[in-house]
Design a protein around this motif. Structure first.
Motif, PDB file in Angstrom:
ATOM      1  N   SER A  57       9.478  14.551  56.732  1.00 43.44           N
ATOM      2  CA  SER A  57       9.881  15.270  55.524  1.00 43.44           C
ATOM      3  C   SER A  57      11.240  15.929  55.730  1.00 43.44           C
ATOM      4  CB  SER A  57       8.835  16.340  55.186  1.00 43.44           C
ATOM      5  OG  SER A  57       8.869  17.353  56.171  1.00 43.44           O
ATOM      6  N   THR A  58      11.813  16.373  54.635  1.00 46.24           N
ATOM      7  CA  THR A  58      13.085  17.085  54.695  1.00 46.24           C
ATOM      8  C   THR A  58      12.966  18.324  55.567  1.00 46.24           C
ATOM      9  OG1 THR A  58      13.628  16.296  52.481  1.00 46.24           O
ATOM     10  CG2 THR A  58      14.867  18.196  53.297  1.00 46.24           C
ATOM     11  N   GLU A  59      11.845  19.013  55.455  1.00 50.94           N
ATOM     12  CA  GLU A  59      11.630  20.217  56.256  1.00 50.94           C
ATOM     13  C   GLU A  59      11.606  19.894  57.747  1.00 50.94           C
ATOM     14  OE1 GLU A  59       9.624  19.389  53.613  1.00 50.94           O
ATOM     15  OE2 GLU A  59      10.550  20.788  52.209  1.00 50.94           O
ATOM     16  N   GLU A  60      11.000  18.756  58.102  1.00 52.60           N
ATOM     17  CA  GLU A  60      10.964  18.361  59.509  1.00 52.60           C
ATOM     18  C   GLU A  60      12.362  18.027  60.026  1.00 52.60           C
ATOM     19  OE1 GLU A  60       6.617  16.329  60.128  1.00 52.60           O
ATOM     20  OE2 GLU A  60       8.019  15.306  58.776  1.00 52.60           O
ATOM     21  N   PHE A  61      13.152  17.358  59.203  1.00 54.45           N
ATOM     22  CA  PHE A  61      14.531  17.062  59.595  1.00 54.45           C
ATOM     23  C   PHE A  61      15.319  18.355  59.804  1.00 54.45           C
ATOM     24  CE2 PHE A  61      14.000  12.691  57.856  1.00 54.45           C
ATOM     25  CZ  PHE A  61      14.487  11.997  58.946  1.00 54.45           C
ATOM     26  N   VAL A  62      15.175  19.301  58.892  1.00 53.43           N
ATOM     27  CA  VAL A  62      15.890  20.579  59.000  1.00 53.43           C
ATOM     28  C   VAL A  62      15.428  21.332  60.241  1.00 53.43           C
ATOM     29  CG1 VAL A  62      16.240  22.824  57.906  1.00 53.43           C
ATOM     30  CG2 VAL A  62      16.389  20.733  56.539  1.00 53.43           C
ATOM     31  N   GLU A  63      14.122  21.310  60.495  1.00 52.65           N
ATOM     32  CA  GLU A  63      13.577  21.997  61.671  1.00 52.65           C
ATOM     33  C   GLU A  63      14.158  21.423  62.963  1.00 52.65           C
ATOM     34  OE1 GLU A  63       9.286  22.246  63.893  1.00 52.65           O
ATOM     35  OE2 GLU A  63       9.297  22.276  61.695  1.00 52.65           O
ATOM     36  N   VAL A  64      14.229  20.099  63.048  1.00 54.04           N
ATOM     37  CA  VAL A  64      14.792  19.461  64.238  1.00 54.04           C
ATOM     38  C   VAL A  64      16.281  19.767  64.344  1.00 54.04           C
ATOM     39  CG1 VAL A  64      15.366  17.225  65.273  1.00 54.04           C
ATOM     40  CG2 VAL A  64      13.071  17.661  64.436  1.00 54.04           C
ATOM     41  N   GLN A  65      16.981  19.729  63.220  1.00 53.01           N
ATOM     42  CA  GLN A  65      18.415  20.006  63.224  1.00 53.01           C
ATOM     43  C   GLN A  65      18.705  21.416  63.718  1.00 53.01           C
ATOM     44  OE1 GLN A  65      20.272  19.969  59.396  1.00 53.01           O
ATOM     45  NE2 GLN A  65      22.324  19.858  60.238  1.00 53.01           N
ATOM     46  N   GLN A  66      17.823  22.345  63.447  1.00 55.96           N
ATOM     47  CA  GLN A  66      18.033  23.735  63.849  1.00 55.96           C
ATOM     48  C   GLN A  66      17.453  24.035  65.229  1.00 55.96           C
ATOM     49  OE1 GLN A  66      16.286  25.780  60.523  1.00 55.96           O
ATOM     50  NE2 GLN A  66      18.125  25.577  59.265  1.00 55.96           N
ATOM     51  N   SER A  67      16.833  23.058  65.862  1.00 55.46           N
ATOM     52  CA  SER A  67      16.210  23.291  67.166  1.00 55.46           C
ATOM     53  C   SER A  67      17.261  23.413  68.267  1.00 55.46           C
ATOM     54  CB  SER A  67      15.242  22.152  67.506  1.00 55.46           C
ATOM     55  OG  SER A  67      15.957  20.963  67.787  1.00 55.46           O
ATOM     56  N   ALA A  68      16.874  24.080  69.347  1.00 54.06           N
ATOM     57  CA  ALA A  68      17.764  24.242  70.496  1.00 54.06           C
ATOM     58  C   ALA A  68      18.066  22.894  71.142  1.00 54.06           C
ATOM     59  CB  ALA A  68      17.130  25.183  71.510  1.00 54.06           C
ATOM     60  N   GLU A  69      17.079  22.012  71.161  1.00 48.64           N
ATOM     61  CA  GLU A  69      17.267  20.692  71.771  1.00 48.64           C
ATOM     62  C   GLU A  69      18.344  19.884  71.040  1.00 48.64           C
ATOM     63  OE1 GLU A  69      14.464  17.052  73.350  1.00 48.64           O
ATOM     64  OE2 GLU A  69      13.853  18.138  71.551  1.00 48.64           O
ATOM     65  N   PHE A  70      18.306  19.920  69.713  1.00 50.48           N
ATOM     66  CA  PHE A  70      19.316  19.207  68.936  1.00 50.48           C
ATOM     67  C   PHE A  70      20.685  19.856  69.121  1.00 50.48           C
ATOM     68  CE2 PHE A  70      21.565  17.923  65.046  1.00 50.48           C
ATOM     69  CZ  PHE A  70      21.368  16.556  65.097  1.00 50.48           C
ATOM     70  N   GLY A  71      20.702  21.184  69.206  1.00 51.32           N
ATOM     71  CA  GLY A  71      21.951  21.906  69.461  1.00 51.32           C
ATOM     72  C   GLY A  71      22.554  21.502  70.798  1.00 51.32           C
ATOM     73  N   GLU A  72      21.716  21.329  71.818  1.00 50.66           N
ATOM     74  CA  GLU A  72      22.205  20.881  73.126  1.00 50.66           C
ATOM     75  C   GLU A  72      22.756  19.463  73.050  1.00 50.66           C
ATOM     76  OE1 GLU A  72      18.986  21.303  75.875  1.00 50.66           O
ATOM     77  OE2 GLU A  72      18.838  23.468  75.532  1.00 50.66           O
TER      78      GLU A  72
ATOM     79  N   TRP B 133      34.117   5.250  79.642  1.00 54.45           N
ATOM     80  CA  TRP B 133      33.657   6.556  80.113  1.00 54.45           C
ATOM     81  C   TRP B 133      32.658   7.165  79.120  1.00 54.45           C
ATOM     82  CZ3 TRP B 133      37.312  11.342  80.967  1.00 54.45           C
ATOM     83  CH2 TRP B 133      36.653  12.287  81.732  1.00 54.45           C
ATOM     84  N   TYR B 134      32.952   7.020  77.820  1.00 49.75           N
ATOM     85  CA  TYR B 134      32.028   7.550  76.812  1.00 49.75           C
ATOM     86  C   TYR B 134      30.685   6.816  76.860  1.00 49.75           C
ATOM     87  CZ  TYR B 134      29.791   8.966  72.552  1.00 49.75           C
ATOM     88  OH  TYR B 134      28.865   9.463  71.674  1.00 49.75           O
ATOM     89  N   SER B 135      30.705   5.512  77.044  1.00 53.97           N
ATOM     90  CA  SER B 135      29.437   4.776  77.093  1.00 53.97           C
ATOM     91  C   SER B 135      28.607   5.218  78.298  1.00 53.97           C
ATOM     92  CB  SER B 135      29.661   3.267  77.105  1.00 53.97           C
ATOM     93  OG  SER B 135      30.196   2.846  78.339  1.00 53.97           O
ATOM     94  N   LYS B 136      29.246   5.488  79.422  1.00 46.93           N
ATOM     95  CA  LYS B 136      28.524   6.005  80.591  1.00 46.93           C
ATOM     96  C   LYS B 136      27.966   7.395  80.301  1.00 46.93           C
ATOM     97  CE  LYS B 136      29.143   4.525  84.449  1.00 46.93           C
ATOM     98  NZ  LYS B 136      28.256   3.814  85.331  1.00 46.93           N
ATOM     99  N   HIS B 137      28.778   8.248  79.688  1.00 45.20           N
ATOM    100  CA  HIS B 137      28.355   9.605  79.335  1.00 45.20           C
ATOM    101  C   HIS B 137      27.178   9.552  78.355  1.00 45.20           C
ATOM    102  CE1 HIS B 137      28.559  13.792  78.035  1.00 45.20           C
ATOM    103  NE2 HIS B 137      28.655  13.363  76.791  1.00 45.20           N
ATOM    104  N   ALA B 138      27.294   8.718  77.342  1.00 41.84           N
ATOM    105  CA  ALA B 138      26.232   8.617  76.338  1.00 41.84           C
ATOM    106  C   ALA B 138      24.936   8.113  76.965  1.00 41.84           C
ATOM    107  CB  ALA B 138      26.665   7.703  75.201  1.00 41.84           C
ATOM    108  N   ALA B 139      25.030   7.109  77.812  1.00 37.90           N
ATOM    109  CA  ALA B 139      23.829   6.560  78.438  1.00 37.90           C
ATOM    110  C   ALA B 139      23.148   7.581  79.348  1.00 37.90           C
ATOM    111  CB  ALA B 139      24.180   5.304  79.234  1.00 37.90           C
ATOM    112  N   ALA B 140      23.939   8.410  80.005  1.00 39.79           N
ATOM    113  CA  ALA B 140      23.371   9.368  80.949  1.00 39.79           C
ATOM    114  C   ALA B 140      22.911  10.660  80.285  1.00 39.79           C
ATOM    115  CB  ALA B 140      24.396   9.693  82.035  1.00 39.79           C
ATOM    116  N   LYS B 141      23.663  11.146  79.307  1.00 39.47           N
ATOM    117  CA  LYS B 141      23.390  12.479  78.782  1.00 39.47           C
ATOM    118  C   LYS B 141      22.935  12.518  77.325  1.00 39.47           C
ATOM    119  CE  LYS B 141      25.743  15.043  82.109  1.00 39.47           C
ATOM    120  NZ  LYS B 141      26.908  15.106  82.790  1.00 39.47           N
ATOM    121  N   LEU B 142      23.422  11.616  76.505  1.00 37.26           N
ATOM    122  CA  LEU B 142      23.122  11.690  75.073  1.00 37.26           C
ATOM    123  C   LEU B 142      21.900  10.863  74.688  1.00 37.26           C
ATOM    124  CD1 LEU B 142      26.740  11.427  73.614  1.00 37.26           C
ATOM    125  CD2 LEU B 142      25.472  13.479  74.267  1.00 37.26           C
TER     126      LEU B 142
END
Length: 122
Positions: free
Chosen positions: A21-36, A98-107
């Motif tokens: 739901s929209t509320e679930e998307f907003v909740e995830v968007q505001q989460s600390a994990e998504f912020g990280e 370099w970005y592809s390595k960064h994305a694969a490891a961290k993102l």
């Protein structure tokens, strides 16, 4: 190229999944994990973008205002302008790698964890 696979049947696991739901998307968007996740992306992408644009503008400015320097022969008919022009391509590919390595490891692991939770897998 045609495939022999039949179309998904009604009631298959793919069809039974409901969209969050929209509320679930907003909740995830505001989460600390998504912020990280956002912070990890921005801390890599923004500085490299600024550095590459500065490097590109330096090349353009040198080409326009330092003609004698850019015309300096390096090897045979190869001059500084040619070497720096090729370096533009090289840095583009290096940043992409370099970005592809960064994305694969961290993102990607963080994004996959968020995605699986949103899809009901966790």
């Amino acid at each position: 190229m045609a495939t022999d696979a039949p179309p998904p049947q009604k009631g298959s696991p793919d069809e039974r999944r409901t969209m969050p739901s929209t509320e679930e998307f907003v909740e995830v968007q505001q989460s600390a994990e998504f912020g990280e996740l956002r912070r990890a992306h921005r801390s890599f992408a923004f500085p490299l973008t600024i550095a590459f644009i500065a490097w590109y503008l330096l090349y353009v400015l040198l080409s326009n205002y330092a003609g004698d320097f850019m015309g300096t022969k390096v090897l045979g008919n190869i001059n500084v302008a040619f070497v720096l022009g090729l370096a533009q391509f090289l840095t583009t590919f290096l940043i992409a790698w370099w970005y592809s390595k960064h994305a694969a490891a961290k993102l990607d692991p963080r994004a996959e964890a968020i995605k699986s939770r949103m899809e009901g897998g966790a």
